[in-house]
Design a protein around this motif. Sequence first.
Motif, PDB file in Angstrom:
ATOM      1  N   SER A  32      40.499  32.256  40.280  1.00 26.41           N
ATOM      2  CA  SER A  32      41.139  32.980  41.477  1.00 26.41           C
ATOM      3  C   SER A  32      40.625  32.202  42.751  1.00 26.41           C
ATOM      4  CB  SER A  32      40.719  34.407  41.422  1.00 26.41           C
ATOM      5  OG  SER A  32      41.100  34.949  43.002  1.00 26.41           O
ATOM      6  N   THR A  33      41.744  31.953  43.479  1.00 21.54           N
ATOM      7  CA  THR A  33      41.305  30.999  44.706  1.00 21.54           C
ATOM      8  C   THR A  33      40.586  31.758  45.756  1.00 21.54           C
ATOM      9  OG1 THR A  33      43.567  31.334  45.545  1.00 21.54           O
ATOM     10  CG2 THR A  33      42.973  29.128  44.511  1.00 21.54           C
ATOM     11  N   ALA A  34      40.609  33.233  45.853  1.00 17.86           N
ATOM     12  CA  ALA A  34      40.302  34.342  46.618  1.00 17.86           C
ATOM     13  C   ALA A  34      39.171  34.770  46.204  1.00 17.86           C
ATOM     14  CB  ALA A  34      41.367  35.623  46.802  1.00 17.86           C
ATOM     15  N   ASN A  35      38.755  34.780  44.903  1.00 25.13           N
ATOM     16  CA  ASN A  35      37.633  35.306  44.242  1.00 25.13           C
ATOM     17  C   ASN A  35      37.115  34.544  43.126  1.00 25.13           C
ATOM     18  OD1 ASN A  35      35.501  36.855  43.137  1.00 25.13           O
ATOM     19  ND2 ASN A  35      36.437  38.908  43.242  1.00 25.13           N
ATOM     20  N   PRO A  36      36.229  33.432  43.243  1.00 22.29           N
ATOM     21  CA  PRO A  36      36.035  32.736  42.026  1.00 22.29           C
ATOM     22  C   PRO A  36      35.135  33.173  40.886  1.00 22.29           C
ATOM     23  CG  PRO A  36      35.323  31.802  44.169  1.00 22.29           C
ATOM     24  CD  PRO A  36      35.814  33.089  44.485  1.00 22.29           C
ATOM     25  N   THR A  37      34.702  34.516  40.986  1.00 22.96           N
ATOM     26  CA  THR A  37      34.353  35.209  39.848  1.00 22.96           C
ATOM     27  C   THR A  37      35.438  35.682  38.712  1.00 22.96           C
ATOM     28  OG1 THR A  37      34.278  37.469  40.726  1.00 22.96           O
ATOM     29  CG2 THR A  37      32.269  35.998  40.867  1.00 22.96           C
ATOM     30  N   LEU A  38      36.738  35.693  39.449  1.00 20.86           N
ATOM     31  CA  LEU A  38      37.745  36.091  38.586  1.00 20.86           C
ATOM     32  C   LEU A  38      38.567  34.768  37.857  1.00 20.86           C
ATOM     33  CD1 LEU A  38      39.495  38.608  41.105  1.00 20.86           C
ATOM     34  CD2 LEU A  38      38.011  39.217  39.079  1.00 20.86           C
ATOM     35  N   ASN A  39      38.662  34.945  36.329  1.00 23.79           N
ATOM     36  CA  ASN A  39      39.190  33.698  35.902  1.00 23.79           C
ATOM     37  C   ASN A  39      39.927  34.213  34.601  1.00 23.79           C
ATOM     38  OD1 ASN A  39      37.421  33.361  33.191  1.00 23.79           O
ATOM     39  ND2 ASN A  39      35.858  33.626  34.745  1.00 23.79           N
ATOM     40  N   ILE A  40      41.107  33.555  34.140  1.00 25.36           N
ATOM     41  CA  ILE A  40      41.677  33.845  33.099  1.00 25.36           C
ATOM     42  C   ILE A  40      41.748  32.484  31.965  1.00 25.36           C
ATOM     43  CG2 ILE A  40      44.008  34.406  32.102  1.00 25.36           C
ATOM     44  CD1 ILE A  40      44.641  35.209  35.016  1.00 25.36           C
ATOM     45  N   PRO A  41      41.077  32.904  30.886  1.00 25.03           N
ATOM     46  CA  PRO A  41      40.838  31.703  29.846  1.00 25.03           C
ATOM     47  C   PRO A  41      42.180  31.166  29.336  1.00 25.03           C
ATOM     48  CG  PRO A  41      40.200  33.557  29.028  1.00 25.03           C
ATOM     49  CD  PRO A  41      40.670  34.099  30.434  1.00 25.03           C
ATOM     50  N   TYR A  42      42.336  29.945  28.989  1.00 21.63           N
ATOM     51  CA  TYR A  42      43.301  29.202  28.346  1.00 21.63           C
ATOM     52  C   TYR A  42      43.052  28.106  27.488  1.00 21.63           C
ATOM     53  CZ  TYR A  42      43.635  25.434  31.800  1.00 21.63           C
ATOM     54  OH  TYR A  42      43.462  24.317  32.398  1.00 21.63           O
ATOM     55  N   ILE A  54      43.895  41.212  39.165  1.00 19.56           N
ATOM     56  CA  ILE A  54      44.148  41.134  40.752  1.00 19.56           C
ATOM     57  C   ILE A  54      44.960  40.082  41.046  1.00 19.56           C
ATOM     58  CG2 ILE A  54      42.807  40.899  42.922  1.00 19.56           C
ATOM     59  CD1 ILE A  54      40.313  41.994  41.727  1.00 19.56           C
ATOM     60  N   ALA A  55      46.049  40.376  41.835  1.00 21.55           N
ATOM     61  CA  ALA A  55      46.993  39.610  42.298  1.00 21.55           C
ATOM     62  C   ALA A  55      46.477  38.347  43.020  1.00 21.55           C
ATOM     63  CB  ALA A  55      47.979  40.155  43.318  1.00 21.55           C
ATOM     64  N   GLY A  56      47.055  37.347  43.194  1.00 25.94           N
ATOM     65  CA  GLY A  56      46.630  36.117  43.649  1.00 25.94           C
ATOM     66  C   GLY A  56      46.872  34.821  43.069  1.00 25.94           C
ATOM     67  N   ILE A  57      46.640  33.697  43.508  1.00 23.98           N
ATOM     68  CA  ILE A  57      46.617  32.457  42.938  1.00 23.98           C
ATOM     69  C   ILE A  57      45.644  31.994  42.104  1.00 23.98           C
ATOM     70  CG2 ILE A  57      47.022  29.987  43.411  1.00 23.98           C
ATOM     71  CD1 ILE A  57      48.591  30.770  45.851  1.00 23.98           C
ATOM     72  N   TYR A  58      45.528  31.900  40.793  1.00 21.75           N
ATOM     73  CA  TYR A  58      44.631  31.024  39.928  1.00 21.75           C
ATOM     74  C   TYR A  58      44.847  29.633  39.577  1.00 21.75           C
ATOM     75  CZ  TYR A  58      43.339  36.059  39.025  1.00 21.75           C
ATOM     76  OH  TYR A  58      43.073  37.398  39.348  1.00 21.75           O
ATOM     77  N   THR A  59      43.889  28.643  39.640  1.00 20.12           N
ATOM     78  CA  THR A  59      44.145  27.385  39.634  1.00 20.12           C
ATOM     79  C   THR A  59      43.154  26.610  38.791  1.00 20.12           C
ATOM     80  OG1 THR A  59      42.897  26.787  41.389  1.00 20.12           O
ATOM     81  CG2 THR A  59      45.067  27.131  41.841  1.00 20.12           C
TER      82      THR A  59
END
Length: 162
Positions: A90-100, A148-153
Amino acid sequence: MNSLLKLSSLLLLSMGAFAAHAASQSVTVNYTLTIPTVCTLSGNGTSINKALPHEGTAVNQSIDVKCNVPYSIKAQSANSKGVNQSAVISTANPTLNIPYNITLTGGPNAVNVNSGVPVTVAPSATTRTDSYTLSAKTPTAIAIEDYIAGIYTDAVMVEISY
């Protein structure tokens, strides 16, 4: 008759003089064609934007390499979570991540993403294009309402060296 004999002797001696002076000369011309080093990576210097589907389907990007010398290729993600694994953060909260999962397949040799070890590829007798596919997908479909909504990169760099 005497003069005929003298004339014949003179002709024979003259012909012998020509034969004694016969020679040959030669020159050798060497040709050289220098083929310079040429390597091309499709999309070189560009940034390609792809959306990672949340349904668990793969998103692919073709990458072509053509070299007339041996080259090495490697792929590394900014948010590495191990070999062939990464995460969008997440660009808003770096502790949020989605593995791939991320793979680089095709080409003449297998390439592990995030291994840190480049793979060396030798050119073929007739230089060919080596086609690779960078593929990314979540391990399973994710419920987007659980995040959480937002942009994840994340960014994956494919690099060749020669």
